[in-house]
Design a protein around this motif. Structure first.
Motif, PDB file in Angstrom:
ATOM      1  N   ASP A 133       2.892  -0.276  -9.404  1.00 27.60           N
ATOM      2  CA  ASP A 133       1.737   0.475  -8.914  1.00 27.60           C
ATOM      3  C   ASP A 133       2.159   1.582  -7.952  1.00 27.60           C
ATOM      4  N   LEU A 134       3.057   1.252  -7.022  1.00 28.60           N
ATOM      5  CA  LEU A 134       3.497   2.252  -6.047  1.00 28.60           C
ATOM      6  C   LEU A 134       4.318   3.351  -6.709  1.00 28.60           C
ATOM      7  N   ASP A 180       4.237  -6.158  -9.867  1.00 24.82           N
ATOM      8  CA  ASP A 180       2.986  -5.406  -9.944  1.00 24.82           C
ATOM      9  C   ASP A 180       2.898  -4.373  -8.823  1.00 24.82           C
ATOM     10  N   ALA A 181       3.291  -4.765  -7.613  1.00 27.55           N
ATOM     11  CA  ALA A 181       3.223  -3.853  -6.476  1.00 27.55           C
ATOM     12  C   ALA A 181       4.159  -2.662  -6.669  1.00 27.55           C
ATOM     13  N   SER A 186       3.905   4.401  -9.727  1.00 25.81           N
ATOM     14  CA  SER A 186       2.961   5.250 -10.469  1.00 25.81           C
ATOM     15  C   SER A 186       2.201   6.193  -9.545  1.00 25.81           C
ATOM     16  N   GLN A 187       2.091   5.814  -8.254  1.00 26.50           N
ATOM     17  CA  GLN A 187       1.405   6.661  -7.283  1.00 26.50           C
ATOM     18  C   GLN A 187       2.339   7.676  -6.616  1.00 26.50           C
ATOM     19  N   GLU A 236       0.843  -1.202   0.000  1.00 21.83           N
ATOM     20  CA  GLU A 236       0.000   0.000   0.000  1.00 21.83           C
ATOM     21  C   GLU A 236       0.871   1.241   0.000  1.00 21.83           C
TER      22      GLU A 236
END
Length: 439
Positions: free
Chosen positions: A264-265, A260-261, A267-268, A232
């Motif tokens: 995603d992180l 994937d994690a 990109s955030q 997260e």
């Protein structure tokens, strides 16, 4: 009358038969049970890491067994186990067909049971907890790394193989299993453990040893999720965006889930990472190497050393997904492939390690299937960290030693988690200095 040449050939054939452990009349085929034993013997002969086989004559072991009939499969398994026990290696073991299938399932899917990763205690043969799987019934029951499972449904574990113990703890969802547990109470170490359930005294425990607590707990079996990665993006007050990744184990999905994690992180907008390897018992070696390559652009990840002292190595391949600052959390339940990852990140100066000295399993096993669907896990090599440290039975020491505190799984990475708070301080010292109320 035989010619001299024929006499010589017969003599050579007899000597070869004796060398292979066969009787002089062993031109006849081996029985099915003998073939199964012979296959297991040959796997160890060709693959086992110690070519002295714990200082014993390995040919003589084969000769002794094959000189006698094997009545049935149960007896064959017994002699294979006795053979493997003679190696003095708890990680080299026989897996009966169901156990072999369960182990394959564990490394790739899910299982139904209590959710414990276990090993054999080197001193007394009891089952020792490496780590409970996060969110599992075992974790909810309060079991911790280092606890000993003395008995399973009343059956002493020092009479069981690891796989027999694991099989007893597996079962249909919703059923219960009774575990008799003991835990050493060490004053230097007490703060790391959660409160122990009220001890019980049984007929053979009327005078428990000092500093040793016994208790029994009934654990309800459940479907254990074997997803590798929980992640997260966190926005701690006054700090840049943080990616928190809890890597639970190494299975066939770990690399993809970690990739994937991270993507995603990134990109955030994550500007730093905490990788949590606490209570990660390891798993597939290749998964550990593949995950390391997602963090490392260059450098050696691990060296392997086989029975001949020949070194192999695995290198980063220049495809790291982030160069952002990284802190790794470790504890006594960090073992095997997770120690490979932690050592690679620490010794390549890619990450700072925070927590406790890790478990110390520096041996590599391979799985071999036997002709009846059973299998064997065999120690085929040991590994060394990038700086050639052999961590077996020693573990990896963190850069910053921070004892654990009793936490439930939903409290990891919270204000109550001292190791996590130390990681924040190391990631963002300047930000915290400007916001002294944080951390």
């Amino acid at each position: 009358m035989k010619t001299p040449v024929l006499k010589i050939l017969c003599l050579l054939g007899l000597q070869l038969g004796l060398l292979l452990g066969l009787q002089p009349d062993a031109a006849q085929a081996l029985t099915l049970e003998q073939r199964l034993f012979d296959q297991a013997w040959r796997v160890v002969s060709q693959a086992y890491v110690d070519d002295t086989f714990n200082d014993q004559n390995w040919w003589a072991v084969r000769q002794t067994v094959l000189s006698q009939p094997l009545a049935d499969r149960a007896q064959t398994y017994d002699v294979v186990r006795e053979m493997l026990d003679s190696l003095g290696d708890p990680f080299t073991r026989l897996l009966e067909p169901e156990e072999y299938r369960n182990l394959q399932m564990t490394t790739s899917g899910a299982l139904t049971g209590v959710g414990l990763q276990i090993a054999s205690d080197r001193t007394n043969g009891q089952v020792i907890v490496i780590a409970p799987i996060a969110g599992s019934p075992a974790e909810r029951a309060g079991l911790h790394p280092g606890d000993h499972i003395q008995a399973i449904d009343g059956q002493p574990t020092d009479d069981l193989s690891l796989d027999e113990a694991a099989s007893l703890m597996r079962g249909p969802q919703g059923t219960t299993v009774r575990l008799t547990v003991n835990r050493w109470i060490n004053p230097d170490f007490n703060a790391t453990l959660s409160p122990i359930p009220k001890p019980v005294t049984t007929s053979d425990q009327s005078s428990p040893q000092p500093n040793l607590e016994f208790w029994e707990v009934e654990v309800v079996r459940d479907l254990i999720s074997l997803n590798s990665v929980i992640s997260e993006l966190r926005q701690e007050p006054g700090l840049p965006p943080l990616g928190y990744i809890h890597l639970l184990q190494f299975n066939g999905n770990s690399r993809v889930e970690m990739e994937d994690a991270l993507l995603d992180l990134e990109s955030q907008g994550a500007e730093g990472y905490i990788l949590d390897l606490r209570n990660n018992p390891g798993g597939l070696l290749q998964a550990g190497i593949d995950v390391a390559r997602l963090w490392l652009d260059r450098g050696t990840i691990v060296y392997t050393v086989d029975r001949h002292g020949v070194q192999g190595s695995f290198q980063a391949n220049g495809f790291a997904l982030t160069e952002d600052p990284l802190v790794v959390l470790v504890n006594r339940g960090t073992a095997s492939a997770s120690e490979i990852l932690a050592g690679a990140l620490q010794e390549n100066d890619r990450a700072t390690l925070v927590g406790e000295t890790t478990f110390g399993k520096g041996l590599i096993q391979s799985l071999f299937q036997l002709l009846d669907g059973s299998g064997m896990a065999v120690t085929v090599a040991k590994y060394e960290t990038p700086l050639h440290h052999d961590i077996n039975k020693e573990g990896i020491h963190p850069n910053y030693e921070v004892p654990s505190v009793p936490l439930r799984s939903n409290q990891w990475g919270s204000d109550l988690d001292r190791q996590y708070q130390e990681a924040l301080t190391l990631l963002y010292p300047k930000s915290l200095a400007q916001n002294p109320g944080q951390g």
